[in-house]
Motif scaffolding. Sequence first.
Motif, PDB file in Angstrom:
ATOM      1  N   HIS A 113       0.856  -1.099   0.143  1.00 44.75           N
ATOM      2  CA  HIS A 113      -0.123   0.129  -0.157  1.00 44.75           C
ATOM      3  C   HIS A 113       0.964   1.148  -0.095  1.00 44.75           C
ATOM      4  CE1 HIS A 113      -3.615  -2.143   0.716  1.00 44.75           C
ATOM      5  NE2 HIS A 113      -3.214  -2.745   1.892  1.00 44.75           N
ATOM      6  N   ILE A 114       1.880   1.190   0.783  1.00 43.89           N
ATOM      7  CA  ILE A 114       2.831   2.661   0.911  1.00 43.89           C
ATOM      8  C   ILE A 114       3.339   2.581  -0.483  1.00 43.89           C
ATOM      9  CG2 ILE A 114       4.769   3.451   2.259  1.00 43.89           C
ATOM     10  CD1 ILE A 114       3.424   2.434   4.783  1.00 43.89           C
ATOM     11  N   PHE A 115       4.109   1.531  -0.758  1.00 41.08           N
ATOM     12  CA  PHE A 115       4.746   1.541  -2.102  1.00 41.08           C
ATOM     13  C   PHE A 115       4.028   2.208  -3.314  1.00 41.08           C
ATOM     14  CE2 PHE A 115       6.324  -0.305  -6.057  1.00 41.08           C
ATOM     15  CZ  PHE A 115       7.744  -0.253  -5.807  1.00 41.08           C
TER      16      PHE A 115
ATOM     17  N   ASP B  32      13.058  -0.796  -0.325  1.00 47.07           N
ATOM     18  CA  ASP B  32      14.008  -0.229  -0.026  1.00 47.07           C
ATOM     19  C   ASP B  32      14.562   1.209  -0.336  1.00 47.07           C
ATOM     20  OD1 ASP B  32      14.410  -2.473   1.644  1.00 47.07           O
ATOM     21  OD2 ASP B  32      16.117  -3.185   0.231  1.00 47.07           O
ATOM     22  N   GLU B  33      14.188   1.279  -1.586  1.00 46.16           N
ATOM     23  CA  GLU B  33      14.545   2.742  -2.218  1.00 46.16           C
ATOM     24  C   GLU B  33      13.391   3.641  -1.634  1.00 46.16           C
ATOM     25  OE1 GLU B  33      15.157   4.923  -6.571  1.00 46.16           O
ATOM     26  OE2 GLU B  33      14.854   2.770  -6.603  1.00 46.16           O
ATOM     27  N   VAL B  34      12.168   3.281  -1.849  1.00 39.87           N
ATOM     28  CA  VAL B  34      11.104   4.104  -1.350  1.00 39.87           C
ATOM     29  C   VAL B  34      11.437   4.373   0.145  1.00 39.87           C
ATOM     30  CG1 VAL B  34       8.511   3.970  -0.925  1.00 39.87           C
ATOM     31  CG2 VAL B  34       9.499   3.337  -3.160  1.00 39.87           C
ATOM     32  N   GLU B  35      11.514   3.359   0.904  1.00 34.30           N
ATOM     33  CA  GLU B  35      11.579   3.645   2.114  1.00 34.30           C
ATOM     34  C   GLU B  35      12.912   4.856   2.391  1.00 34.30           C
ATOM     35  OE1 GLU B  35      13.464   1.893   6.415  1.00 34.30           O
ATOM     36  OE2 GLU B  35      12.924   0.322   4.917  1.00 34.30           O
ATOM     37  N   ARG B  36      13.937   4.851   1.923  1.00 40.45           N
ATOM     38  CA  ARG B  36      14.997   5.729   1.866  1.00 40.45           C
ATOM     39  C   ARG B  36      14.460   7.024   1.590  1.00 40.45           C
ATOM     40  NH1 ARG B  36      18.184   1.586  -0.280  1.00 40.45           N
ATOM     41  NH2 ARG B  36      18.025   2.498  -2.491  1.00 40.45           N
TER      42      ARG B  36
ATOM     43  N   ARG C 201       2.589   6.884  -6.754  1.00 41.76           N
ATOM     44  CA  ARG C 201       1.657   7.488  -7.487  1.00 41.76           C
ATOM     45  C   ARG C 201       1.679   8.930  -7.198  1.00 41.76           C
ATOM     46  NH1 ARG C 201      -3.957   3.797  -6.775  1.00 41.76           N
ATOM     47  NH2 ARG C 201      -3.410   2.232  -8.546  1.00 41.76           N
ATOM     48  N   THR C 202       1.547   9.274  -5.870  1.00 43.06           N
ATOM     49  CA  THR C 202       1.728  10.573  -5.696  1.00 43.06           C
ATOM     50  C   THR C 202       2.674  11.446  -5.986  1.00 43.06           C
ATOM     51  OG1 THR C 202       2.510  10.153  -3.285  1.00 43.06           O
ATOM     52  CG2 THR C 202       0.078  10.175  -3.687  1.00 43.06           C
ATOM     53  N   GLY C 203       4.128  10.622  -6.033  1.00 39.95           N
ATOM     54  CA  GLY C 203       5.186  11.480  -6.249  1.00 39.95           C
ATOM     55  C   GLY C 203       5.973  11.801  -4.916  1.00 39.95           C
ATOM     56  N   LEU C 204       5.508  10.992  -3.910  1.00 37.34           N
ATOM     57  CA  LEU C 204       6.080  11.545  -2.685  1.00 37.34           C
ATOM     58  C   LEU C 204       7.257  10.884  -2.470  1.00 37.34           C
ATOM     59  CD1 LEU C 204       5.640  12.627   0.357  1.00 37.34           C
ATOM     60  CD2 LEU C 204       4.455  10.675   0.870  1.00 37.34           C
ATOM     61  N   ALA C 205       7.445   9.650  -3.076  1.00 33.84           N
ATOM     62  CA  ALA C 205       8.885   8.897  -2.958  1.00 33.84           C
ATOM     63  C   ALA C 205       8.807   7.974  -3.861  1.00 33.84           C
ATOM     64  CB  ALA C 205       8.985   8.462  -1.482  1.00 33.84           C
ATOM     65  N   ARG C 206       9.265   8.153  -5.054  1.00 37.03           N
ATOM     66  CA  ARG C 206       9.362   7.145  -6.131  1.00 37.03           C
ATOM     67  C   ARG C 206      10.437   6.412  -5.970  1.00 37.03           C
ATOM     68  NH1 ARG C 206       7.045  11.240  -9.941  1.00 37.03           N
ATOM     69  NH2 ARG C 206       4.669  10.587 -10.229  1.00 37.03           N
TER      70      ARG C 206
END
Length: 212
Positions: free
Chosen positions: A140-142, A157-161, A147-152
């Motif tokens: 869900h968070i991924f 691991d990349e999204v978490e960072r 989608r939003t561009g918050l953290a692509r």
Amino acid sequence: MKPADRTELFRRLAELNPRPETELEYRTPFELLVAVILSAQATDVGVNKATRRLFPVANTPQAMLDLGEEGLRRHIATIGLFNAKAKNIIATSRLLLERHGGEVPSDRDALEALPGVGRKTANVVLNVAFGEPTIAVDTHIFRVANRTGLARGKNVDEVERKLLRNVPATYRKDAHHWLILHGRYVCTARRPRCPDCVIADLCAWPDKTRGD
């Protein structure tokens, strides 16, 4: 997404749900740990149904060992991968008794050394049980972050960072809950509810759904 938009995104989510909480039912760090291990590739609803039967019987490492792997399997048989999860929970209970006095450690390395506990599970326990500003990236968070561009990112691991870098410090502790709940109930996989989304105007996703 611009820094000001990221701040506004979380301001709105926080206004909508000032005190977000996990939907897993638990009373102690050990119950939370077991519930999170069980939640891999399973729904919180399904896990809660199982733990309502399990925790009255075994909700400490010693009680779990006394129940045994076969007994545990009977309580969690409705959950996917229950054989492997039962094995890991029994092994984890044994290590908690041997290495940590029966307590769930608040140290990441110690948590990740437990059978069945990866980075995502450790992040949830650190955040929910111990108040650490960690972000556990699930599907869900991924999805929401990309989608939003918050953290692509191409992987969790990349999204978490990027989330740890991009989420304003004020909101970091609860960001995990806001994003997972938003992904679970609004920014769903197949047909997101964009007309009902409080952050739709901040979202960079080009394929927003319409209300008609």
